[in-house]
Design an enzyme around this catalytic site. Sequence first.
Site, mmCIF file in Angstrom:
data_model
loop_
_atom_site.group_PDB
_atom_site.id
_atom_site.type_symbol
_atom_site.label_atom_id
_atom_site.label_comp_id
_atom_site.label_asym_id
_atom_site.label_seq_id
_atom_site.Cartn_x
_atom_site.Cartn_y
_atom_site.Cartn_z
ATOM 1 N N ASN A 96 -0.442 4.539 -0.300
ATOM 2 C CA ASN A 96 -1.090 5.790 0.111
ATOM 3 C C ASN A 96 -1.797 5.707 1.461
ATOM 4 O OD1 ASN A 96 -3.213 4.196 -0.578
ATOM 5 N ND2 ASN A 96 -4.112 5.581 -2.086
ATOM 6 N N ASP A 99 -4.225 3.827 2.608
ATOM 7 C CA ASP A 99 -5.657 3.513 2.767
ATOM 8 C C ASP A 99 -5.874 2.050 3.169
ATOM 9 O OD1 ASP A 99 -5.102 2.162 0.441
ATOM 10 O OD2 ASP A 99 -6.635 3.155 -0.779
ATOM 11 N N HIS A 121 -3.707 -17.345 -4.737
ATOM 12 C CA HIS A 121 -4.577 -16.598 -3.830
ATOM 13 C C HIS A 121 -5.831 -17.374 -3.419
ATOM 14 C CE1 HIS A 121 -6.162 -16.259 -7.809
ATOM 15 N NE2 HIS A 121 -7.302 -15.808 -7.317
ATOM 16 N N ASP A 122 -6.043 -18.551 -3.964
ATOM 17 C CA ASP A 122 -7.242 -19.337 -3.654
ATOM 18 C C ASP A 122 -6.976 -20.500 -2.703
ATOM 19 O OD1 ASP A 122 -8.875 -17.855 -5.355
ATOM 20 O OD2 ASP A 122 -8.487 -19.152 -7.070
ATOM 21 N N ASP A 133 -4.929 -10.555 -15.625
ATOM 22 C CA ASP A 133 -5.884 -11.610 -15.327
ATOM 23 C C ASP A 133 -7.126 -11.324 -16.162
ATOM 24 O OD1 ASP A 133 -7.334 -13.636 -13.906
ATOM 25 O OD2 ASP A 133 -6.072 -13.250 -12.163
ATOM 26 N N GLU A 190 -6.662 -20.950 -16.542
ATOM 27 C CA GLU A 190 -6.902 -21.594 -15.251
ATOM 28 C C GLU A 190 -7.807 -22.784 -15.539
ATOM 29 O OE1 GLU A 190 -8.482 -20.804 -10.725
ATOM 30 O OE2 GLU A 190 -9.621 -20.063 -12.422
ATOM 31 N N ASP A 194 -8.970 -16.643 -16.148
ATOM 32 C CA ASP A 194 -9.752 -17.189 -15.036
ATOM 33 C C ASP A 194 -10.760 -18.233 -15.522
ATOM 34 O OD1 ASP A 194 -10.265 -16.671 -12.119
ATOM 35 O OD2 ASP A 194 -12.305 -16.325 -12.863
ATOM 36 N N ASP A 215 -1.729 -1.210 -3.856
ATOM 37 C CA ASP A 215 -2.026 -0.441 -5.064
ATOM 38 C C ASP A 215 -0.872 -0.512 -6.061
ATOM 39 O OD1 ASP A 215 -0.123 1.415 -3.992
ATOM 40 O OD2 ASP A 215 -1.739 2.258 -2.757
ATOM 41 N N ASP A 243 0.851 -1.188 0.000
ATOM 42 C CA ASP A 243 0.000 0.000 0.000
ATOM 43 C C ASP A 243 0.888 1.240 0.000
ATOM 44 O OD1 ASP A 243 -1.920 1.927 0.372
ATOM 45 O OD2 ASP A 243 -2.149 1.528 2.533
HETATM 46 O O1 ISL Z 1 -11.058 -21.898 -4.651
HETATM 47 C C1 ISL Z 1 -11.878 -22.513 -5.274
HETATM 48 C C2 ISL Z 1 -13.187 -22.908 -4.744
HETATM 49 O O2 ISL Z 1 -13.028 -23.546 -3.511
HETATM 50 C C3 ISL Z 1 -11.601 -22.831 -6.630
HETATM 51 O O3 ISL Z 1 -12.449 -23.785 -7.126
HETATM 52 C C4 ISL Z 1 -11.723 -21.527 -7.401
HETATM 53 O O4 ISL Z 1 -13.027 -21.050 -7.281
HETATM 54 C C5 ISL Z 1 -11.463 -21.779 -8.825
HETATM 55 O O5 ISL Z 1 -10.115 -22.082 -8.858
HETATM 56 C C6 ISL Z 1 -11.729 -20.552 -9.637
HETATM 57 O O6 ISL Z 1 -10.954 -19.486 -9.181
HETATM 58 C C7 ISL Z 1 -10.944 -18.304 -9.898
HETATM 59 O O7 ISL Z 1 -12.222 -17.825 -10.179
HETATM 60 C C8 ISL Z 1 -13.021 -17.416 -9.076
HETATM 61 C C9 ISL Z 1 -12.265 -16.520 -8.097
HETATM 62 O O8 ISL Z 1 -13.010 -16.417 -6.907
HETATM 63 C C10 ISL Z 1 -10.898 -17.040 -7.796
HETATM 64 O O9 ISL Z 1 -10.209 -16.142 -6.969
HETATM 65 C C11 ISL Z 1 -10.206 -17.236 -9.115
HETATM 66 O O10 ISL Z 1 -8.869 -17.604 -8.984
HETATM 67 C C12 ISL Z 1 -14.187 -16.675 -9.655
HETATM 68 O O11 ISL Z 1 -13.707 -15.662 -10.504
#
Ligand code: ISL
Length: 552
Positions: A23, A25, A327-328, A98, A254, A199, A29, A21
């Site tokens: 700034n 907030d 990130h998931d 993305d 993905e 995605d 960013d 970050d």
């Molecule tokens: O983390 C999951 C569910 O438990 C995965 O199935 C995930 O939803 C899947 O990999 C799809 O992810 C992507 O699309 C989603 C988004 O929430 C995730 O952050 C993204 O990486 C919807 O756009």
Amino acid sequence: MRKTWWKEGIIYQIYPRSFKDSNGDGVGDLQGIISKLDHIQALGIDILWLSPIYQSPNDDNGYDISDYYRIMDDFGSMEDFDLLLEEIHKRGMRLLMDLVVNHTSDEHMWFQEARKSKDNPYRDYYVWKAPVDGELPNNWPSFFGGSAWEYDDLTEEYYLHLFTRKQPDLNWENPKVRQEVYDIMRFWLDKGVDGFRMDVISLLSKQQDFPPVTTDNFQEIILKHYANGPRIHEFLQEMYEEVLHHYDAVSIGEGVGIPAEKALEYVGDDRKELDMIYHFGHMFIDHGPMGRMDPTAYSLSSFYEVFESWDNILAEKGWGSIYLGNHDFPRMVSRFGDDQAYWKESAKLLATLVLTLRGTPTIYQGDEIGMTNVPFNSIEDYRDVELFNAFQSSKGESNGQFNVQAFIQVAQKQGRDNARTPMQWTDEVHGGFTKGSPWIKANPNFTYINVEAQQEDPDSIFHYYRKLIGIRKKDLAWIYGDQTVMRGEVESVYRFLREFEGRKKYVVLNFSNHIQSMHWEIPVEAKLLLSNYSDEDRGGELRPWEARIYEM
Ligand code: ISL
């Protein structure tokens, strides 16, 4: 085999909300990213992938886009973006955006129009169905709990949303939708971006008869009903012809729900579709029938088999990707390593796997310093919409017997927020991520796990990554070399050979907290290039989480 920059490069994923970050907030960013490009470059990274930075109401942290041509206000402006791109290119690195086009935000102008009336010109941009006998169009569940259909009073129809109700699915059957997407792609490519991470690309084409699901097992539902729909390859080939083909850009899909047997249909050299897939075998490996909040045990062999089956299939005609987290998913060292007794060793071992197996590696922000899962004890500390939905449905199904602590225990292990806490730069307040109040709390271990401390420590995970990347860059054998896996009697010991133009490399990894004997003679001519133990190796024994790389 065709040689390209995206086979030779190393990708680093940034989750902009949590990176830096600038700034105050409390939200990361673009200027924050610019200020940290030197850190990324020092690691030896070639390619940056930014999780979505477009305008979004942030129901799902940017994966719900309301304007594909604008930068999210929280993240900065288009001028900031142009500067970021310039600074990345100046350093000889590249940038991937993305591309989230399975769905938009319900606040996107297209959806705002579409919902107004059945004959609105944007109506067919989305998937609408009339109620069937006053009921839902079918029993499809959303990825994030509950039905995948949401009723809209205004026109008395349901719309499809495979993710949250604020993420209506686009109707890819409509050629206008596809042209809109191609325009978006051209806009960013013409600005100079170097490709896309796409995605849930496997979900674009829907089975048009919308057959009801016949199982509760979510992975089966994805496979049978949601992924690899009837027109997916036609759409991807069209996208390639119309857009990708005209640029020197990489496309990484993905690939949720793409089994290894179908990999070549997407990335085979002759297919003209995608360059690579992020596959999910190992990411769903501990998910039970009800998904991530229903964790289950798995064997190390089944973990290795995921990589082997993909590599075997891609060896001749395609290209693979290697990653252990994003990130998931939980932090890789907490999930696949031991973030307690062997935190440092196991983080280094996992890095070795990612950077020496065949395929383009992706490193998720923070893994280069061994960031771990976060021990949030209260539901108030969490931010993820998926977790909140799971919380509500577990509560609803519990007949008043809901055990919050049990839920939190699973969340601490499995939740997506584990990977979304602020990047830990220093031992200052909030890990040096922000001068304000962060949108999600920092992991309290920033006091000792942080970039600054590791820069100063030659034995740190950060410096191990640097050395490893340095070794990888010295020899194309790591990229184009054949790969042979040699599995022996001891399940935890994983070894493989990479071979190219007569040069050989061996990688030996002990995926366990125990000393293991190798049952394997190290050839006398083998030279140790790197190990995660600083003292001299002990021949035939591997110490807990020991990783070694040899060259012949
Ligand atoms: O983390 C999951 C569910 O438990 C995965 O199935 C995930 O939803 C899947 O990999 C799809 O992810 C992507 O699309 C989603 C988004 O929430 C995730 O952050 C993204 O990486 C919807 O756009």
